[in-house]
Design a protein around this motif. Structure first.
Motif, short mmCIF file in Angstrom:
data_model
loop_
_atom_site.label_atom_id
_atom_site.label_comp_id
_atom_site.label_asym_id
_atom_site.label_seq_id
_atom_site.Cartn_x
_atom_site.Cartn_y
_atom_site.Cartn_z
N GLY A 185 4.52 7.54 1.64
CA GLY A 185 4.89 6.51 2.59
C GLY A 185 4.51 5.15 2.06
N VAL A 186 5.28 4.12 2.42
CA VAL A 186 5.00 2.78 1.92
C VAL A 186 4.95 1.78 3.07
CG1 VAL A 186 6.04 3.22 -0.32
CG2 VAL A 186 7.43 2.24 1.51
N LEU A 187 4.10 0.77 2.88
CA LEU A 187 4.03 -0.38 3.77
C LEU A 187 4.42 -1.59 2.94
CD1 LEU A 187 3.11 -2.12 6.21
CD2 LEU A 187 0.77 -1.92 5.33
N THR A 188 5.44 -2.32 3.35
CA THR A 188 5.92 -3.46 2.58
C THR A 188 5.88 -4.73 3.43
OG1 THR A 188 8.25 -3.33 3.21
CG2 THR A 188 7.52 -1.92 1.41
N SER A 189 5.82 -5.87 2.72
CA SER A 189 5.88 -7.17 3.39
C SER A 189 6.52 -8.15 2.44
CB SER A 189 4.47 -7.64 3.77
OG SER A 189 4.51 -8.95 4.31
N ASP A 190 7.16 -9.21 2.97
CA ASP A 190 7.70 -10.27 2.10
C ASP A 190 6.55 -10.91 1.34
OD1 ASP A 190 10.57 -10.34 2.84
OD2 ASP A 190 9.68 -10.65 4.82
N ILE B 290 -13.85 7.55 12.50
CA ILE B 290 -13.43 7.52 13.90
C ILE B 290 -14.14 6.39 14.64
CG2 ILE B 290 -13.50 8.80 16.07
CD1 ILE B 290 -13.11 11.35 14.46
N VAL B 291 -15.41 6.17 14.32
CA VAL B 291 -16.14 5.07 14.95
C VAL B 291 -15.56 3.73 14.53
CG1 VAL B 291 -18.38 3.90 15.09
CG2 VAL B 291 -18.26 6.41 15.16
N GLU B 292 -15.20 3.63 13.23
CA GLU B 292 -14.68 2.38 12.72
C GLU B 292 -13.27 2.09 13.23
OE1 GLU B 292 -17.08 2.81 8.48
OE2 GLU B 292 -14.90 2.68 8.53
N SER B 293 -12.52 3.15 13.56
CA SER B 293 -11.12 2.96 13.95
C SER B 293 -10.81 3.76 15.23
CB SER B 293 -10.20 3.41 12.82
OG SER B 293 -8.85 3.22 13.19
N PRO B 294 -11.27 3.32 16.37
CA PRO B 294 -11.01 4.06 17.62
C PRO B 294 -9.53 4.10 17.97
CG PRO B 294 -12.01 1.91 18.07
CD PRO B 294 -12.10 2.12 16.61
N TRP B 295 -8.77 3.03 17.60
CA TRP B 295 -7.33 3.03 17.91
C TRP B 295 -6.63 4.19 17.22
CZ3 TRP B 295 -3.23 2.77 14.55
CH2 TRP B 295 -1.98 2.65 15.15
N LEU B 296 -6.92 4.35 15.91
CA LEU B 296 -6.27 5.43 15.17
C LEU B 296 -6.72 6.78 15.68
CD1 LEU B 296 -4.37 6.24 12.95
CD2 LEU B 296 -6.23 6.05 11.29
N ALA B 297 -7.99 6.90 16.06
CA ALA B 297 -8.48 8.17 16.60
C ALA B 297 -7.73 8.53 17.87
CB ALA B 297 -9.99 8.06 16.88
N PHE C 121 1.71 -4.53 11.24
CA PHE C 121 1.48 -3.25 10.57
C PHE C 121 0.29 -3.37 9.62
CE2 PHE C 121 6.36 -2.41 10.67
CZ PHE C 121 6.28 -2.19 12.04
N ASN C 122 -0.48 -2.29 9.52
CA ASN C 122 -1.56 -2.22 8.54
C ASN C 122 -1.66 -0.79 8.01
OD1 ASN C 122 -3.06 -0.71 10.46
ND2 ASN C 122 -3.76 -2.64 11.40
N GLU C 123 -2.69 -0.55 7.21
CA GLU C 123 -2.83 0.76 6.57
C GLU C 123 -3.00 1.88 7.59
OE1 GLU C 123 -5.82 2.96 3.39
OE2 GLU C 123 -5.77 0.76 3.52
N GLU C 124 -3.64 1.57 8.71
CA GLU C 124 -3.83 2.60 9.73
C GLU C 124 -2.49 3.03 10.34
OE1 GLU C 124 -6.56 0.89 12.46
OE2 GLU C 124 -8.33 1.55 11.34
N HIS C 125 -1.60 2.06 10.55
CA HIS C 125 -0.27 2.39 11.04
C HIS C 125 0.46 3.30 10.04
CE1 HIS C 125 -1.08 -1.28 13.42
NE2 HIS C 125 -0.30 -0.72 14.33
N LYS D 270 0.85 -1.19 0.00
CA LYS D 270 0.00 0.00 0.00
C LYS D 270 0.88 1.23 0.00
CE LYS D 270 -3.74 2.54 0.66
NZ LYS D 270 -4.78 2.73 -0.38
N THR D 271 0.46 2.26 -0.72
CA THR D 271 1.14 3.56 -0.66
C THR D 271 0.12 4.60 -0.24
OG1 THR D 271 0.67 4.24 -2.92
CG2 THR D 271 2.63 2.85 -2.58
N VAL D 272 0.62 5.62 0.47
CA VAL D 272 -0.25 6.71 0.93
C VAL D 272 0.49 8.01 0.70
CG1 VAL D 272 -1.40 7.76 2.91
CG2 VAL D 272 -1.37 5.28 2.68
N SER D 273 -0.17 8.99 0.07
CA SER D 273 0.44 10.29 -0.16
C SER D 273 0.44 11.11 1.12
CB SER D 273 -0.31 11.05 -1.26
OG SER D 273 -1.60 11.40 -0.80
N HIS D 274 1.22 12.19 1.12
CA HIS D 274 1.30 13.06 2.31
C HIS D 274 -0.06 13.67 2.63
CE1 HIS D 274 2.61 16.14 5.08
NE2 HIS D 274 2.06 17.05 4.30
N ASP D 275 -0.77 14.16 1.58
CA ASP D 275 -2.06 14.80 1.81
C ASP D 275 -3.08 13.81 2.35
OD1 ASP D 275 -1.07 17.19 0.94
OD2 ASP D 275 -1.72 16.92 -1.14
N GLU D 276 -3.07 12.57 1.80
CA GLU D 276 -4.02 11.56 2.26
C GLU D 276 -3.74 11.15 3.70
OE1 GLU D 276 -5.65 7.12 0.96
OE2 GLU D 276 -4.10 8.13 -0.20
#
Length: 564
Positions: free
Chosen positions: A235-240, A141-148, A295-299, A125-131
């Motif tokens: 930013g990037v999230l990578t995995s084997d 926020i309701v769906e992801s209380p940890w990230l909130a 790690f996941n997209e929220e991280h 997954k890639t995420v831009s700075h603005d996103e």
């Protein structure tokens, strides 16, 4: 195990800009000169607090001070210190920094491997700075209380990073940022790298391992990932690759030992200043079993936001350092220009005196020779005083506390300035305190401080037909202070000039003054734990009061202790 390096940096108060290293197991703080750290703050007690070094860090202990000790705006009597804590004693605000030497040793074990050496991996997954910086909607926020919850802490991290930035130490700031990241992201290893402004290469500035992870291996970071982050500003999230045969039930060896990784750009106001990299790690040679991804997209989104706040803090630190450097260069230029002006005037005076001496020798005229020599001698005294003031003001020094009588020091100053007062038609009177006792202070330094103030008072009365200067000493043992009063009936000081009178190179004497005398005197008094008080009325006169602690000498062992 590495040794610890801790320090206090003053960001507010009379000692602003000073850094104190905590080298002793017990560091005393207070207004008294006998403290390890002397704070020139009238609201700080003479013996205010102690910082004690222990196995697990440092603790602040209040010594029943009048105004108390505050850590991060909370009053405390005793508390363990954490790097980044704000300590307030009186009006003095300090930042506490504690860095373990072991973290610096880990930096030597960071290496960027070439593309040919890298293990196959894929970007999930890639995420831009603005996103990544986008504010969450209520539904999200309701769906992801940890990230909130995590995002709600970013403001705290940002203010902490800004406070740490005032240490003017990018390395300490980088280490603090990694500490904050490890509080929110369950990573095994992390590294913060900054872009070198000259070479544009990434330079490791801080590295951290998860607590309990025993790994002294070189940290190898994928060049492909770094290039992608820098070029795409994402930013990037990578995995084997999950389909890779190395993930079979028997397990296998992953060359770099990296199972997952997040790498984000540190996007500031003006560009990318660096990258932050974290991963989960298994040392090469160990068998890898299937595991749930940490790690996941929220991280990744959280790390994008952290990278942005970290970049702002780094930019602020760089800007502040550049600003201080510019101020230093400007002050240096002002100093050179001002001193050149005074030295030029002195040299002209010496040249004039030398000319008279030369003319007198030609005609064997003794009176002209004497006149020329008096001019040369007067200018020699000027340049001697200028050099001594420059030396005194240019460096911090601890007073050499020895037994002495203040009446004797002041009497010598008065005797020394009598000729100057007579030449200016100013009456100079000394009124010593008959109850003065022998106390501990630096007589040479105090002689210079008093001489500057008395000379200044004589010059202020020069245009008065009835000019008078009265010098008086007072030993107030009940209050625990010595006072030297210098009162004149000169031209006085205008209200708008009162605040500038102790500023360097501020002189009301024209070409006769250097603007160093009063600042030097104030510096000497503050080094003793005292200060200079000033009262003045234009066209009426001024009164300077030099006040310092009365430090007695114990008769038994001649050790010095302050009066309570």
């Amino acid at each position: 195990m590495g040794s610890r390096m801790a320090s206090l940096f003053v960001i507010q108060g009379r000692d602003q800009g000073k850094r104190f290293e905590l080298r002793d197991s017990i560091v005393a703080l207070g207004r008294d000169a006998q403290n390890t750290i002397q704070l020139h703050d009238g609201e700080v007690s003479r013996h205010h607090a102690e910082i004690r070094s222990e196995d697990d860090g440092y603790s602040l202990v209040d010594l029943n001070s009048s105004n108390g000790c505050f850590i991060n705006n909370q009053r405390v009597t005793q508390q363990v210190l954490r790097s980044g804590d704000r300590l307030q004693l009186g009006r003095t605000l300090m930042i506490f920094t504690d860095v373990d030497d072991a973290s610096a040793q880990l930096l030597e074990e960071v290496d960027i491997v070439s593309r040919r050496q890298e293990s196959p991996s894929r970007i999930l997954k890639t995420v831009s700075h603005d996103e990544g910086s986008r504010i969450l909607t209520p539904g999200e926020i309701v769906e992801s209380p940890w990230l909130a919850r995590a995002r709600s802490n970013l403001q705290v991290m940002y203010h902490t990073a800004l406070a740490v930035s005032h240490t003017l130490d990018i390395d300490q700031l980088s280490q603090r940022i990694l500490e904050l990241i490890f509080e929110w992201v369950e990573a095994d290893r992390g590294c913060l790298m900054l872009v070198d402004p000259e070479t544009e290469a990434l330079v490791p500035k801080a590295r951290r391992n998860r607590r309990g992870l025993q790994s002294d291996d070189k940290m190898e970071i994928s060049r492909t990932i770094l290039d992608y982050v820098l070029q795409q500003r994402e930013g990037v999230l990578t995995s084997d690759a999950r389909e890779d045969q190395r993930w079979d039930a028997a397990g296998s060896i992953v060359k770099l030992g990296v199972r997952e990784a997040i790498c984000v750009p540190m996007q500031g106001r003006y560009g990318i200043v660096g990258v932050i990299y974290v991963d989960t790690y298994t040392p090469p040679g160990r068998f890898i079993q299937r595991h749930a991804n940490r790690f996941n997209e929220e991280h990744l989104k959280l790390m994008i936001a952290i990278g942005h706040q970290a970049a702002l803090a780094v930019e602020d630190t760089s800007y502040y350092s550049a600003m201080v450097q510019a101020e230093r260069l400007a002050a240096m230029g002002q100093t050179i220009a001002t001193l050149s002006h005074h030295i030029k005037n002195i040299l002209q005076g010496i040249r004039g005196g030398s000319y008279l001496i030369e003319e007198g020798l030609k005609g064997n005229e003794t009176e002209i020779i004497r006149k020329g020599w008096r001019i040369v001698e007067k200018n020699q005294e000027k340049i001697s005083n200028l050099v001594m003031d420059m030396l005194t003001f240019s460096k911090e020094r601890a007073p050499e506390m020895v037994p002495a009588n203040m009446n004797d020091v002041v009497a010598d100053v008065v005797e020394l300035t009598q000729v100057r007062a007579s030449d200016a038609a100013v009456r100079l009177e000394f009124r010593p305190d008959p109850g003065m006792i022998e106390l501990a202070f630096d007589p040479d330094a105090m002689h210079r401080a008093i001489l500057n103030v008395v000379t200044n008072a004589i010059d202020a009365c020069e245009k008065r037909p009835d000019g008078a200067v009265v010098v008086q000493t007072e030993c107030d043992l009940n209050a625990g202070v010595i006072r030297i009063g210098v009162r004149d009936n000169g031209e006085g000081i205008l209200p708008e000039d009162l605040r500038r009178i102790f500023s360097v190179f501020e002189s009301r004497k024209g070409s006769r003054g250097t603007g160093l005398g009063l600042p030097v005197s104030q510096k000497i008094l503050r080094e003793h734990g005292g200060d200079i008080l000033l009262e003045s009325t234009p066209q009426v006169g001024s009164r300077f009061t030099l006040q310092l602690p009365a430090v007695r000498i114990a008769a038994s062992d001649r050790t010095m202790s302050g009066l309570e």
